[in-house]
Design a protein around this motif. Sequence first.
Motif, PDB file in Angstrom:
ATOM      1  N   LEU A  89       0.822  -1.202   0.000  1.00  0.00           N
ATOM      2  CA  LEU A  89       0.000   0.000   0.000  1.00  0.00           C
ATOM      3  C   LEU A  89       0.859   1.256   0.000  1.00  0.00           C
ATOM      4  N   LEU A  90       1.979   1.220   0.723  1.00  0.00           N
ATOM      5  CA  LEU A  90       2.885   2.364   0.803  1.00  0.00           C
ATOM      6  C   LEU A  90       4.005   2.309  -0.225  1.00  0.00           C
ATOM      7  N   PHE A  91       3.953   1.351  -1.165  1.00  0.00           N
ATOM      8  CA  PHE A  91       4.929   1.221  -2.253  1.00  0.00           C
ATOM      9  C   PHE A  91       6.348   1.000  -1.723  1.00  0.00           C
ATOM     10  N   CYS A 121       1.448  10.428  -1.436  1.00  0.00           N
ATOM     11  CA  CYS A 121       1.728  11.599  -2.276  1.00  0.00           C
ATOM     12  C   CYS A 121       3.141  12.124  -2.044  1.00  0.00           C
ATOM     13  N   GLU A 122       3.609  12.090  -0.798  1.00  0.00           N
ATOM     14  CA  GLU A 122       4.962  12.555  -0.506  1.00  0.00           C
ATOM     15  C   GLU A 122       6.003  11.680  -1.195  1.00  0.00           C
ATOM     16  N   LEU A 123       5.749  10.379  -1.280  1.00  0.00           N
ATOM     17  CA  LEU A 123       6.677   9.494  -1.984  1.00  0.00           C
ATOM     18  C   LEU A 123       6.764   9.868  -3.454  1.00  0.00           C
ATOM     19  N   GLN A 124       5.635  10.113  -4.100  1.00  0.00           N
ATOM     20  CA  GLN A 124       5.649  10.475  -5.509  1.00  0.00           C
ATOM     21  C   GLN A 124       6.280  11.850  -5.724  1.00  0.00           C
ATOM     22  N   ILE A 125       6.108  12.767  -4.759  1.00  0.00           N
ATOM     23  CA  ILE A 125       6.770  14.070  -4.869  1.00  0.00           C
ATOM     24  C   ILE A 125       8.283  13.897  -4.822  1.00  0.00           C
ATOM     25  N   VAL A 129      -2.267   4.269 -10.017  1.00  0.00           N
ATOM     26  CA  VAL A 129      -2.696   3.299  -9.001  1.00  0.00           C
ATOM     27  C   VAL A 129      -3.198   4.023  -7.752  1.00  0.00           C
ATOM     28  N   THR A 130      -2.476   5.054  -7.324  1.00  0.00           N
ATOM     29  CA  THR A 130      -2.898   5.828  -6.151  1.00  0.00           C
ATOM     30  C   THR A 130      -4.244   6.494  -6.390  1.00  0.00           C
TER      31      THR A 130
END
Length: 456
Positions: free
Chosen positions: A138-140, A231-235, A268-269
Motif C-alpha cells: 500500500l505504501l509502495f 503523495c509525498e513518496l511520488q513528490i 494506481v494511487t
Amino acid sequence: MEPSTNCGDVTMNCSISDVGHGDETNYFNSPLLLQPSYARSKSLLCDELRSFRISLRWCALDHSSCKGKFISYFMFVFLTVFVPLISSLSVSLQVPSSALTTDTTGFNLLVQFPESGLAFLGFLTLCCFFRRYGLRQLLFLDALQQDTTFVRRGYTRELDKAFRHLAFILLPSFFVEVAHKIIFFSTVKISLPYVSSGFPLNSIAFVLVLWSWVYRTGVFLLVCVLFRLTCELQILRLQGLHKMFDGCGSDAGDIFQEHVRIRKQLSVTSHRYRFFIIASLVVITVSQFVALLMVLASKSDKNFFNSGDLLVCSAVQLSGFFLCLLGAARITHRAQGMASVATRWHMNMTCATAGVEQGKVVLHNRDADVALDPHSSQSKFNESDTDDSSDIFISISTQHPTSNYQARQALVSYLQHNNRGITLFGYALDRGLLHTLFAFEFSLVMWILSKVVVLS
C-alpha cells in the motif's frame, strides 16, 4: 496486511540479516530502508513500519489474523454504531429551556451522523486495502529498491514523521472535545432501562462517548495520513526525476522509463483513493451545509454547550480533507511542471550541441542571455529567488555526449500530454479543480443564506 511474526522469528530474522556486515554500528545507524535486510524481509516487526503496526493494533485495525479481524469488526460496530446511538437516545437535559433542549439534541444528532459516516468510509477503505494489498504494498515500499538514495532517505524521514500530522489535528481537537464533554455530562442525565441514573452512569457514558469520538476521528484521519504519505513518496520521485534533467549526462530513454514508472504509480494511487475522496467530499459538504442551515435557522443563543461539539466536528472534517487535497494538489503541480523542465532541458541541450561546434556554450536564463566560454574559470550562474522547481536553472556540461534530438523532442511531447498527477475519474486534482470546488461550495453558501434571509 501481511501476517505478523512472533518475537522469536523477529529476533532470528534480525540476527540473520546482520550476518555479513563488518561494521555493525554503522549498519544500525543507517536508515532501515537502505539496509540489505530490507530486500529480504517482508513482515518484520523491527522494520520501518513498526509504528504503523503498533498504531493499527491500538486502533483495533489489525487484520493480520482472524482474531484481529473479529476484534476490528466488533470494535467498529460497538464504537461507531452502538455507542453513538445509545448515547443520543439516553440523554436528557436537566435544564428548563425547551428551545435549548431541542437545539442541543439536534446538534448532537448532526454531529453523530457525519462522524460515523466518515468513520465507515475510512474503515471500509482500510479493510479493502489490507485485504488486497497489505501495508508494505500500500505504501509502495517494495518498489523502493528501484529508487535512488535521495528518494529512499527522504521517504524514511516521511515515514518517521507521518503520525505528526495526525497528532497535530487530533490532539488539539481532543482537548477541546474533553472540555465540552465534561460540561455536557455534568449537565445532562443518562437514563437507561433497569439502570439507576447518577454519577457512575454519567461517568461511564462520558468515557464511552469520548472513546467513540477518538476511534471514529482516528480512523478517518488515518486514511488521510496514508494518502498524504503516498503523495509525498511520488513528490520525492518527481524531485529525483527533476535531478535527472540537471546536465546532459541523462539519456532521454532513462528519463522516459522513470516517468512511466511514476505515472503508473500515480494512476494506481488515484484508483485506490478516488472513492474515499469523493465520498468524503459528499459527506462533509452535506453535513457542513445542514449545520449552517440549522445554526442560521435556530432562534436560541449559540454557546459552547450546545454547539461546541459541532465546531470540533467541523474542524476535524475540514482539516483531514484539506490534508488530502493539499497532498494531491502538490503532486499534480509537480507533475505538470515536468513538461516545462523538459522543454528547457531540451533547449539547453540543443544550444549546447550547436555551441560545441562553434567553440562556446549558449545558456538561456529567464532574466538574460549569457554567452560563456566553456573553458573560462570566471563563469558563474545566478540563482533564482523563487522556490518553484520550474524556475531552477539547468546547467550544461560538455563533458558528456548529448542525446539524440529526436529522442529529446519525443520526450518533451510525451511529457506535455502526460502531465496529470492525481486524478478523479479522469479529472486532474489540480488548482483548477480546487477553484471549481470552491466556486461550487460558495454558491451553496450563498443559496442557503438567501433561503434563511427569505424565511426570516
